[in-house]
Enzyme design. Structure first.
Site, PDB file in Angstrom:
ATOM      1  N   CYS A   2       0.840  -1.329  -0.074  1.00  0.00           N
ATOM      2  CA  CYS A   2       0.074   0.303   0.016  1.00  0.00           C
ATOM      3  C   CYS A   2       0.877   1.252  -0.051  1.00  0.00           C
ATOM      4  O   CYS A   2       1.763   1.190   0.770  1.00  0.00           O
ATOM      5  CB  CYS A   2      -0.986   0.038   1.290  1.00  0.00           C
ATOM      6  SG  CYS A   2      -2.031  -1.274   1.362  1.00  0.00           S
ATOM      7  N   ARG A  27       3.852  -0.481  -4.901  1.00  0.00           N
ATOM      8  CA  ARG A  27       3.607  -0.742  -3.486  1.00  0.00           C
ATOM      9  C   ARG A  27       2.375  -1.512  -3.598  1.00  0.00           C
ATOM     10  O   ARG A  27       1.825  -2.177  -2.362  1.00  0.00           O
ATOM     11  CB  ARG A  27       3.657   0.266  -2.265  1.00  0.00           C
ATOM     12  CG  ARG A  27       5.012   0.857  -2.419  1.00  0.00           C
ATOM     13  CD  ARG A  27       4.855   1.971  -1.380  1.00  0.00           C
ATOM     14  NE  ARG A  27       4.636   1.599   0.089  1.00  0.00           N
ATOM     15  CZ  ARG A  27       5.580   1.172   0.867  1.00  0.00           C
ATOM     16  NH1 ARG A  27       6.894   1.148   0.316  1.00  0.00           N
ATOM     17  NH2 ARG A  27       5.492   0.527   1.827  1.00  0.00           N
ATOM     18  N   TRP A  76      -2.814  -2.458  -1.567  1.00  0.00           N
ATOM     19  CA  TRP A  76      -2.384  -3.922  -2.037  1.00  0.00           C
ATOM     20  C   TRP A  76      -3.537  -4.737  -1.015  1.00  0.00           C
ATOM     21  O   TRP A  76      -2.958  -4.571   0.035  1.00  0.00           O
ATOM     22  CB  TRP A  76      -1.026  -4.266  -1.913  1.00  0.00           C
ATOM     23  CG  TRP A  76      -0.759  -5.813  -2.119  1.00  0.00           C
ATOM     24  CD1 TRP A  76      -0.123  -6.116  -3.468  1.00  0.00           C
ATOM     25  CD2 TRP A  76      -0.518  -6.812  -1.127  1.00  0.00           C
ATOM     26  NE1 TRP A  76      -0.049  -7.272  -3.317  1.00  0.00           N
ATOM     27  CE2 TRP A  76      -0.219  -7.857  -2.112  1.00  0.00           C
ATOM     28  CE3 TRP A  76      -0.863  -6.993  -0.026  1.00  0.00           C
ATOM     29  CZ2 TRP A  76      -0.141  -9.206  -1.549  1.00  0.00           C
ATOM     30  CZ3 TRP A  76      -0.700  -8.304   0.645  1.00  0.00           C
ATOM     31  CH2 TRP A  76      -0.190  -9.276  -0.211  1.00  0.00           C
ATOM     32  N   ASN A 102      -1.502   1.860   5.626  1.00  0.00           N
ATOM     33  CA  ASN A 102      -0.745   0.731   5.317  1.00  0.00           C
ATOM     34  C   ASN A 102      -0.309  -0.227   6.289  1.00  0.00           C
ATOM     35  O   ASN A 102      -0.016   0.480   7.521  1.00  0.00           O
ATOM     36  CB  ASN A 102       0.656   1.165   4.555  1.00  0.00           C
ATOM     37  CG  ASN A 102       1.722   0.300   4.126  1.00  0.00           C
ATOM     38  OD1 ASN A 102       1.276  -0.781   3.900  1.00  0.00           O
ATOM     39  ND2 ASN A 102       3.133   0.822   4.106  1.00  0.00           N
ATOM     40  N   GLY A 103      -0.704  -1.410   6.320  1.00  0.00           N
ATOM     41  CA  GLY A 103      -0.552  -2.479   7.286  1.00  0.00           C
ATOM     42  C   GLY A 103      -1.560  -2.979   7.796  1.00  0.00           C
ATOM     43  O   GLY A 103      -2.381  -3.246   6.891  1.00  0.00           O
ATOM     44  N   GLU A 485      17.237 -17.533  -8.520  1.00  0.00           N
ATOM     45  CA  GLU A 485      16.491 -15.926  -8.656  1.00  0.00           C
ATOM     46  C   GLU A 485      16.145 -15.848 -10.141  1.00  0.00           C
ATOM     47  O   GLU A 485      15.296 -15.483 -10.297  1.00  0.00           O
ATOM     48  CB  GLU A 485      17.863 -15.263  -8.475  1.00  0.00           C
ATOM     49  CG  GLU A 485      17.689 -13.798  -8.842  1.00  0.00           C
ATOM     50  CD  GLU A 485      16.474 -13.230  -7.848  1.00  0.00           C
ATOM     51  OE1 GLU A 485      16.209 -13.786  -7.108  1.00  0.00           O
ATOM     52  OE2 GLU A 485      16.265 -12.237  -8.399  1.00  0.00           O
ATOM     53  N   LYS A 489      12.255 -14.789 -11.077  1.00  0.00           N
ATOM     54  CA  LYS A 489      11.988 -13.680 -11.786  1.00  0.00           C
ATOM     55  C   LYS A 489      11.040 -14.079 -13.061  1.00  0.00           C
ATOM     56  O   LYS A 489      10.171 -13.490 -13.325  1.00  0.00           O
ATOM     57  CB  LYS A 489      13.289 -13.383 -12.862  1.00  0.00           C
ATOM     58  CG  LYS A 489      14.392 -12.539 -11.987  1.00  0.00           C
ATOM     59  CD  LYS A 489      14.086 -11.170 -11.595  1.00  0.00           C
ATOM     60  CE  LYS A 489      13.331 -10.968 -10.662  1.00  0.00           C
ATOM     61  NZ  LYS A 489      14.090 -10.647  -9.195  1.00  0.00           N
ATOM     62  N   GLU A 492       7.315 -14.654 -11.377  1.00  0.00           N
ATOM     63  CA  GLU A 492       6.489 -13.328 -10.767  1.00  0.00           C
ATOM     64  C   GLU A 492       6.280 -12.580 -11.974  1.00  0.00           C
ATOM     65  O   GLU A 492       5.086 -11.844 -11.982  1.00  0.00           O
ATOM     66  CB  GLU A 492       7.521 -12.728  -9.850  1.00  0.00           C
ATOM     67  CG  GLU A 492       8.912 -11.919 -10.058  1.00  0.00           C
ATOM     68  CD  GLU A 492       9.460 -11.442  -9.068  1.00  0.00           C
ATOM     69  OE1 GLU A 492       8.688 -10.976  -8.177  1.00  0.00           O
ATOM     70  OE2 GLU A 492      10.620 -11.322  -9.179  1.00  0.00           O
ATOM     71  N   HIS A 508      15.414 -37.274  -8.944  1.00  0.00           N
ATOM     72  CA  HIS A 508      14.743 -37.807  -7.709  1.00  0.00           C
ATOM     73  C   HIS A 508      13.550 -37.503  -7.756  1.00  0.00           C
ATOM     74  O   HIS A 508      12.860 -37.646  -6.694  1.00  0.00           O
ATOM     75  CB  HIS A 508      15.711 -37.466  -6.436  1.00  0.00           C
ATOM     76  CG  HIS A 508      17.075 -37.920  -6.324  1.00  0.00           C
ATOM     77  ND1 HIS A 508      17.487 -39.271  -6.012  1.00  0.00           N
ATOM     78  CD2 HIS A 508      18.314 -37.389  -6.660  1.00  0.00           C
ATOM     79  CE1 HIS A 508      18.660 -39.292  -6.298  1.00  0.00           C
ATOM     80  NE2 HIS A 508      19.194 -38.120  -6.529  1.00  0.00           N
ATOM     81  N   LYS A 607       5.712  -4.488  -4.205  1.00  0.00           N
ATOM     82  CA  LYS A 607       7.434  -4.441  -4.173  1.00  0.00           C
ATOM     83  C   LYS A 607       7.754  -4.520  -2.520  1.00  0.00           C
ATOM     84  O   LYS A 607       8.734  -5.228  -2.391  1.00  0.00           O
ATOM     85  CB  LYS A 607       7.809  -3.157  -4.632  1.00  0.00           C
ATOM     86  CG  LYS A 607       9.436  -3.108  -4.639  1.00  0.00           C
ATOM     87  CD  LYS A 607       9.980  -2.492  -5.653  1.00  0.00           C
ATOM     88  CE  LYS A 607      11.525  -2.672  -5.958  1.00  0.00           C
ATOM     89  NZ  LYS A 607      11.928  -3.848  -6.650  1.00  0.00           N
TER      90      LYS A 607
HETATM   91  C1  AGP Z   1      12.052  -9.950  -6.072  1.00  0.00           C
HETATM   92  O1  AGP Z   1      11.506  -9.789  -7.470  1.00  0.00           O
HETATM   93  C2  AGP Z   1      10.613 -10.089  -5.283  1.00  0.00           C
HETATM   94  N1  AGP Z   1       9.881  -8.735  -5.821  1.00  0.00           N
HETATM   95  C3  AGP Z   1      10.609 -10.190  -3.690  1.00  0.00           C
HETATM   96  O2  AGP Z   1      11.015 -11.360  -3.830  1.00  0.00           O
HETATM   97  C4  AGP Z   1      11.660  -9.271  -3.056  1.00  0.00           C
HETATM   98  O3  AGP Z   1      13.002  -9.680  -3.258  1.00  0.00           O
HETATM   99  C5  AGP Z   1      11.392  -9.795  -1.586  1.00  0.00           C
HETATM  100  O4  AGP Z   1       9.983  -9.250  -1.125  1.00  0.00           O
HETATM  101  C6  AGP Z   1      12.434  -9.012  -0.527  1.00  0.00           C
HETATM  102  O5  AGP Z   1      12.192  -7.777  -0.486  1.00  0.00           O
HETATM  103  P1  AGP Z   1      13.131  -6.588   0.176  1.00  0.00           P
HETATM  104  O6  AGP Z   1      14.480  -6.956  -0.409  1.00  0.00           O
HETATM  105  O7  AGP Z   1      12.715  -5.406   0.073  1.00  0.00           O
HETATM  106  O8  AGP Z   1      13.312  -7.178   1.751  1.00  0.00           O
END
Ligand code: AGP
Length: 612
Positions: A2, A27, A76, A102-103, A485, A489, A492, A508, A607
């Protein structure tokens, strides 16, 4: 999660708030809303479901809601589906109190029940509406003013919040409260800007105040006063943000993600340059001197998502180079586990935003356990940066795309330097090796630029797999960390199911999922593991897989196995992850683009994850 903005000044508030919300859309973006005060009139509230663009259209880019003071929100969803009804701002029945949040208010149900007994009615499924009505209840019951009502609300609720509140009786003020969710205030001549995050106010001011945990603020026009929970005034020094406003714009790229991928060489160079001085690695600003480093017997690395993947790569580098045992934990797991740290343990928490709720909680738990903590953070002044014993900043600049790219690379650069410094302080490497590695690491930004030059081939290849059902990323050792990673990517931003697998584990169980044409990306940057992973790729190919290989220049024999290969320059076995990830970021990006998806704002994600 948010985004909150606020403006109190002489200009029209709505266009400024919409512009700020656009910068914060990463956000959350399932609904948005504004509340604007036009002098003494009651606030005008406009909300819409969906992207911010719809709210902009509804308000004629803000022109339809005149007034010089207002608050805005991009949501969000946590409690209650994305809908206009659940969108913020929320208001009390007589429009006495209007707020954005937010929260999460954890005990909202019990408070809601209590308020219902006092004849309050609820129209949304949100926890926020409960907080708004609780403030209204205390405001009317005790008649001690907004700060008192907010302080009482803070004592009553559990959870996390950043709240921006307007009171009908105070047309020229916005009141703020914060616990475990970020909020900053920028003050210029006659104007006050409020935001969850720096990019929203960068173009107006770079001088900001951070509202502390359990603090309240009263924001007038060009002035702000802070209070603690006992309603006593708190003195605060402003902080100057070094980022410039351009950094939060797309700069000619179609998406922030592509712009940020292109910024990786600069982000890594700046991070290295901030810590390498006079042919040495200087961690003194973070307070980590050689004596401290020599004492460390064990390292925990915690983080979420990509930050945890940096941890896995760091684990290989640190253990191999510095000979210190490393354990990587997801922050969300670490916080609920009785970890048994040895004496002289260092816990490294990695976070781009510095606000991730689970990472912050893990940091606090470590501190309670008496563990020394080091934060690797990108956002200056963020909660994690402020609470850790030692802080090391990455120099990635503002990262806007939800999928992290340049912050991930800058974090890798930072952990590589920690590994080297640790190894040298503990005599695990000698001066010659240290000097050699220093040269190698400083060559990385140029090599990253070279990797980026190969993007057209990756674009061509990505288009062939835009309709893939499953994609597997396999590798061993550090290449497995890159695979994790790369897979994250891909899933997501393309919504294609993908899995990262330790190459030796495929047979396995997982190899049963490989069918004719399934894309398997084999990552073989580690010279000593190259043949092993290649064999695992052959096994997948024998079951019909289509193979993409990722290896270093020189390993051309991979073309006998792989159907398509991407090469990266050699660095050192310790540092290859930072080059290897770029082609995988590009692959995910181009697959997402060819599927016509919103690369920068993938569905369901935000994010900065400031809730558990
Ligand atoms: C990565 O592409 C993601 N958006 C997510 O996994 C992110 O890395 C994670 O939420 C951690 O965020 P931060 O680095 O702000 O703590």
């Amino acid at each position: 999660m948010c985004g909150i903005v606020g403006y109190n000044g002489m200009k029209q508030a709505a266009p400024i708030l919409l512009d700020g919300l656009e910068k914060l859309e990463y956000r959350g973006y399932d609904s948005a809303g504004l509340a604007i005060r036009d002098g003494e009139k009651k606030p005008e509230v406009v909300k819409s479901k969906g992207r911010l663009r719809i709210l902009s259209e509804k308000t004629n880019n803000g022109a339809a809601v005149p007034g010089n003071c207002g608050i805005g929100h991009t949501r969000w969803a946590t409690h209650g589906e994305p809908s206009e009804n659940n969108a913020h701002p929320h208001i009390s029945d007589d429009r006495c109190v209007t707020a954005v949040h937010n929260g999460i208010i954890e005990n909202y149900q019990e408070i809601r029940d209590k308020l219902k007994r006092h004849d309050y009615r609820f129209y949304s499924a949100t926890d926020t509406e409960t907080a708004v009505k609780l403030i209204d209840y205390y405001y009317k019951k005790y008649r001690q003013g907004p700060v008192d009502a907010i302080a009482r609300m803070m004592m009553r609720v559990r959870g996390s919040y950043a709240l921006a509140v307007m009171f009908d009786d105070y047309p020229d003020e916005i009141f703020l409260a914060r616990k475990d969710s970020p909020m900053i205030v920028g003050v210029t001549d006659g104007e006050t800007f409020i935001a969850s995050d720096v990019p929203a106010i960068l173009k107006h001011t770079r001088t900001v105040y951070y509202i502390g945990n359990m603090e309240i603020a009263r924001a007038g026009k060009g002035e702000v006063t802070f209070y603690n929970i006992d309603q006593e005034e708190v003195e605060k020094e402003p902080v100057t943000i070094e980022w410039d406003a351009e950094a939060a714009e797309k700069g000619g790229f179609e998406h922030f993600m592509m712009k940020e991928i292109h910024e990786e060489p600069r982000a890594v160079a700046d991070t290295l340059n901030s810590l390498i001085h006079n042919d040495d690695i200087d961690l003194s600003e973070s307070g980590l001197n050689d004596d401290v480093l020599r004492e460390i017997r064990q390292i925990y690395i915690v983080g979420c998502g990509s930050a945890s993947h940096v941890g896995y790569a760091a684990q290989y580098t640190i253990e191999e180079m510095a000979k210190v045992p490393v354990r990587v934990e997801l922050a969300s797991e670490y916080r609920y586990r009785s970890a048994l740290p040895l004496d002289n343990t260092l816990l490294i928490v990695i976070s781009q935003s510095g606000e991730t709720a689970d990472s912050l909680a893990a940091l606090r738990i470590a501190k309670e356990r008496g563990i020394r903590t080091l934060a690797i953070v990108n956002v200056i002044g963020s909660s994690i940066a402020r609470e850790a014993d030692h802080v090391l900043y990455t120099m990635a600049g503002p990262e806007i795309a939800v999928a992290t790219t340049k912050a991930y690379s800058a974090q890798l650069a930072a952990v590589y330097l920690i590994a080297m410094k640790l190894a040298f302080a503990r005599k695990a490497i000698d001066t010659e090796e240290f000097t050699h590695l220093l040269g190698v690491i400083q060559s990385i930004p140029d090599k990253m630029t070279r990797v980026l030059e190969d993007k057209e081939r990756i674009q061509w290849f990505a288009a062939k797999f835009s309709n893939a059902r499953d994609i597997f990323f396999i590798g061993r050792g550090m290449d497995y960390a890159i695979a994790m990673e790369g897979s994250l990517k891909m899933k997501e931003i393309s919504y294609i199911h993908s899995e990262a697998y330790a190459a030796g584990e495929m047979k396995h169980g997982t190899i049963s999922l490989v069918e004719d044409g399934t894309l398997v990306v084999g990552i073989c940057t580690q010279q000593d593991l190259y043949e092993k992973t290649r064999s695992n790729m052959v096994e997948a190919k024998s079951r019909g897989a289509y193979l993409m290989g990722l290896t270093t220049y020189g390993n051309y024999a991979i073309e006998d196995t792989a159907d398509f290969t991407v090469y990266i320059p050699r660095t050192s076995r310790y540092f290859d992850a930072v080059l290897g990830i770029i082609p995988l970021q590009l692959l995910a990006y181009y697959v997402s683009v060819s599927r016509g998806l919103d690369v920068d704002k993938p569905r369901n994600l935000a994010k900065s994850v400031t809730v558990e």
